[in-house]
Design a protein around this motif. Structure first.
Motif, PDB file in Angstrom:
ATOM      1  N   ILE A 236      -6.635  -3.598   0.532  1.00 16.93           N
ATOM      2  CA  ILE A 236      -6.190  -3.417   1.406  1.00 16.93           C
ATOM      3  C   ILE A 236      -7.055  -3.636   2.722  1.00 16.93           C
ATOM      4  N   ASP A 237      -5.942  -5.554   3.319  1.00 15.48           N
ATOM      5  CA  ASP A 237      -7.382  -6.570   4.450  1.00 15.48           C
ATOM      6  C   ASP A 237      -7.170  -6.628   5.568  1.00 15.48           C
ATOM      7  N   THR A 238      -5.314  -6.783   5.757  1.00 18.09           N
ATOM      8  CA  THR A 238      -4.510  -6.870   6.662  1.00 18.09           C
ATOM      9  C   THR A 238      -3.456  -6.326   7.183  1.00 18.09           C
ATOM     10  N   LYS A 239      -3.027  -6.112   8.222  1.00 11.29           N
ATOM     11  CA  LYS A 239      -1.881  -5.775   8.461  1.00 11.29           C
ATOM     12  C   LYS A 239      -0.589  -6.205   7.913  1.00 11.29           C
ATOM     13  N   ILE A 240       0.475  -5.279   7.343  1.00 12.49           N
ATOM     14  CA  ILE A 240       1.584  -6.235   7.364  1.00 12.49           C
ATOM     15  C   ILE A 240       2.958  -6.542   7.886  1.00 12.49           C
ATOM     16  N   SER A 241       3.110  -4.854   8.494  1.00 11.70           N
ATOM     17  CA  SER A 241       3.951  -4.603   9.645  1.00 11.70           C
ATOM     18  C   SER A 241       3.719  -3.697  10.437  1.00 11.70           C
ATOM     19  N   TYR A 367      -1.561   1.533   3.268  1.00 14.71           N
ATOM     20  CA  TYR A 367      -2.219   1.853   4.634  1.00 14.71           C
ATOM     21  C   TYR A 367      -1.424   2.351   5.537  1.00 14.71           C
ATOM     22  N   ILE A 368      -1.060   3.245   5.934  1.00 14.45           N
ATOM     23  CA  ILE A 368      -0.050   4.176   7.010  1.00 14.45           C
ATOM     24  C   ILE A 368      -1.673   4.057   8.357  1.00 14.45           C
ATOM     25  N   GLU A 369      -1.689   3.515   9.316  1.00 15.24           N
ATOM     26  CA  GLU A 369      -1.536   3.587  10.501  1.00 15.24           C
ATOM     27  C   GLU A 369      -0.699   4.174  12.061  1.00 15.24           C
ATOM     28  N   CYS A 370      -0.906   5.855  12.486  1.00 20.73           N
ATOM     29  CA  CYS A 370      -0.580   6.063  12.844  1.00 20.73           C
ATOM     30  C   CYS A 370      -0.525   6.036  14.371  1.00 20.73           C
ATOM     31  N   ILE A 371      -0.779   5.100  15.317  1.00 24.02           N
ATOM     32  CA  ILE A 371      -1.206   5.879  16.225  1.00 24.02           C
ATOM     33  C   ILE A 371      -0.187   6.160  17.934  1.00 24.02           C
ATOM     34  N   VAL A 372       0.003   7.200  19.124  1.00 28.35           N
ATOM     35  CA  VAL A 372       0.095   7.968  20.154  1.00 28.35           C
ATOM     36  C   VAL A 372      -1.227   7.303  20.973  1.00 28.35           C
ATOM     37  N   LYS A 373       0.050   6.531  21.612  1.00 25.51           N
ATOM     38  CA  LYS A 373      -1.068   6.185  23.539  1.00 25.51           C
ATOM     39  C   LYS A 373      -0.168   6.011  24.245  1.00 25.51           C
ATOM     40  N   ASN A 380       1.422   1.181  12.140  1.00 29.88           N
ATOM     41  CA  ASN A 380       1.642  -0.033  11.552  1.00 29.88           C
ATOM     42  C   ASN A 380       1.018   0.393   9.601  1.00 29.88           C
ATOM     43  N   ILE A 381       1.302  -0.849   9.248  1.00 25.66           N
ATOM     44  CA  ILE A 381       1.887  -0.298   7.885  1.00 25.66           C
ATOM     45  C   ILE A 381       0.553  -2.174   7.324  1.00 25.66           C
ATOM     46  N   TYR A 382      -0.716  -1.207   6.608  1.00 24.52           N
ATOM     47  CA  TYR A 382      -1.807  -2.457   6.142  1.00 24.52           C
ATOM     48  C   TYR A 382      -1.639  -2.242   4.263  1.00 24.52           C
ATOM     49  N   SER A 383      -1.744  -3.806   4.236  1.00 24.84           N
ATOM     50  CA  SER A 383      -2.040  -4.082   2.592  1.00 24.84           C
ATOM     51  C   SER A 383      -2.479  -5.379   2.815  1.00 24.84           C
TER      52      SER A 383
END
Length: 436
Positions: A236-241, A367-373, A380-383
């Motif tokens: 997992i090294d980059t954001k794909i979506s 990897y699923i990242e969820c940011i509330v701001k 953000n989906i990373y793979s």
């Protein structure tokens, strides 16, 4: 005629021995008949003797039953076999531990009476009297085996106890993002578990060997590999979506619910071919979990309910997932349009009734990242960076029609695939009707 010399030197004739052939033949016939009668009587004697006894050479589980009646044979088996077998133990060894199960706890039932009946019938139910006599005279060994059944509860309870003491769940490697947006990975740990199937099989095999001695079984442990390894997560090294929706007009309770659900999803890792369930991760929307009452869509009406706002979280995730190139396996829509995504692009959820699911069909973990701001929620989906040779989008087409007193919008949603910025495919993934 034979001549011989007398005392005076004169020859004298000896009388000739005469054999009565008729008498001799008659005597021989009588002797043969007597021998036959004696033999027949002898055969009948032995066959009749064993008519109510078990034939010579017959054994059940090595116990000699020759010359016994049914009742005597049953008693002998109970005394010399069953009573002894109940003194046996099943001894399970694993590492430095020993577990013992006495046979008396297995409630073993042997078919002694049926087996003795079969043993009693041996040699009697077929053939002539001569055939039966030959079997009796030969005393050839004939073995019979007892059938049995037993209660497995004590064994299962003991195996369960062994599992509790020796089973160790593997620890998956974990990936997190720190404050500097750098991925940190902790290594996995192998687990172990008792080879239960082999252990049960070995115990049953030991019981089926009906010798009097104890059954000794060595239990074995097998390694359990974690599903997520450090070497996999390092890919997992980059954001794909990425996808963002806004909830600026939401009430405080709705904002709270979005934050609670977002926190549960943030940092979720899904391995290739692994399935994702929104409800399984987020859990039931209850006060204990921190959810509050807010506006929810029920049918085509707005009502107040615990967890209002969670559907915006699932809808935002859905848009990010499709843009990562993954098509959901389970997704439903609201009955009326929502403001935060376009028609056909929402994903409603209701714990226990409606779920949002997908399977990671990529060759790499995500990897699923969820940011509330600032009243925005972003997924953000990373793979792996190799996946960036293709990009994806979620678009819709809408048709409106009047049916009765209602306006019905039919929305079709498409996953569009691009290579080098050019569209190469367009796949319809759902078609939904909304009441407007």
């Amino acid at each position: 005629m034979v001549e011989s010399m007398d005392n005076n030197g004169k020859s004298a004739k000896k009388p000739k021995l005469k054999i009565n052939k008729k008498k001799m033949a008659r005597s021989l016939c009588i002797l043969a008949v007597l021998i036959y009668i004696i033999r027949i009587s002898w055969i009948h004697f032995w066959v009749n003797k064993y008519d109510k006894l078990i034939y010579p050479g017959v054994k059940v589980e090595g116990i000699k039953l020759s010359g016994k009646t049914n009742e005597e044979a049953v008693a002998a088996l109970k005394r010399n076999y069953v009573n002894e077998i109940f003194k046996k133990n099943i001894v399970i060894k694993i590492e430095d531990k020993v577990y013992t199960i006495n046979y008396s706890k297995l409630n073993i039932n042997y078919n002694i009476e049926d087996t003795v009946k079969d043993a009693f019938k041996y040699g009697k139910d077929k053939g002539t009297i001569n055939d039966k006599y030959k079997i009796i005279r030969s005393a050839k060994e004939k073995q019979f085996s007892l059938k049995y059944n037993y209660d497995k509860k004590e064994i299962e309870d003991t195996v369960s106890k062994i599992q509790q003491q020796f089973d160790k769940k593997p620890v998956d490697a974990k990936i997190t993002k720190d404050k500097d947006d750098e991925f940190k990975i902790t290594a996995e740990k192998d687990g172990q578990e008792v080879d239960k199937d082999k252990l049960i099989k070995d115990i049953d095999a030991g019981i089926s060997n009906k010798a009097i001695k104890d059954v000794v079984v060595n239990a074995s442990l097998k390694k359990v590999q974690p599903s997520a390894k450090k070497s996999d997560l390092q890919k997992i090294d980059t954001k794909i979506s990425s996808f963002t929706t806004n909830f600026a007009s939401s009430s405080d309770s709705r904002v709270n619910n979005i934050n609670v659900a977002a926190k549960a999803l943030d940092g979720t890792t899904i391995m290739p071919k692994e399935k994702f369930s929104f409800n399984s991760i987020v859990g039931e929307r209850t006060e204990k979990r921190g959810y509050q009452a807010a506006t929810v869509i029920v049918g085509d009406k707005l009502e107040s309910g615990l967890g209002g706002g969670v559907c915006q979280v699932s809808s935002t995730l859905h848009n990010a997932v499709v843009r990562a190139g993954i098509t959901p396996t389970e997704r439903d829509h609201h009955n009326i349009p929502v403001s935060y995504v376009g028609l056909g692009m929402d994903a409603t959820v209701d714990y226990g009734n409606i779920d949002y699911k997908f399977k990671n069909t990529l060759d790499y973990p995500i990897y699923i990242e969820c940011i509330v701001k600032d009243k925005d929620i972003t997924f953000n989906i990373y793979s792996n960076s190799k996946l960036n040779d293709k990009t994806y989008d979620l678009v819709n087409s809408v048709k409106t029609a009047n049916k009765g007193n209602k306006t019905i919008c039919t929305a079709k949603a498409y996953k569009v695939t691009y290579v080098d910025g050019k569209e190469v495919s367009r796949q319809e993934i759902n078609s939904d009707d909304y009441v407007k």
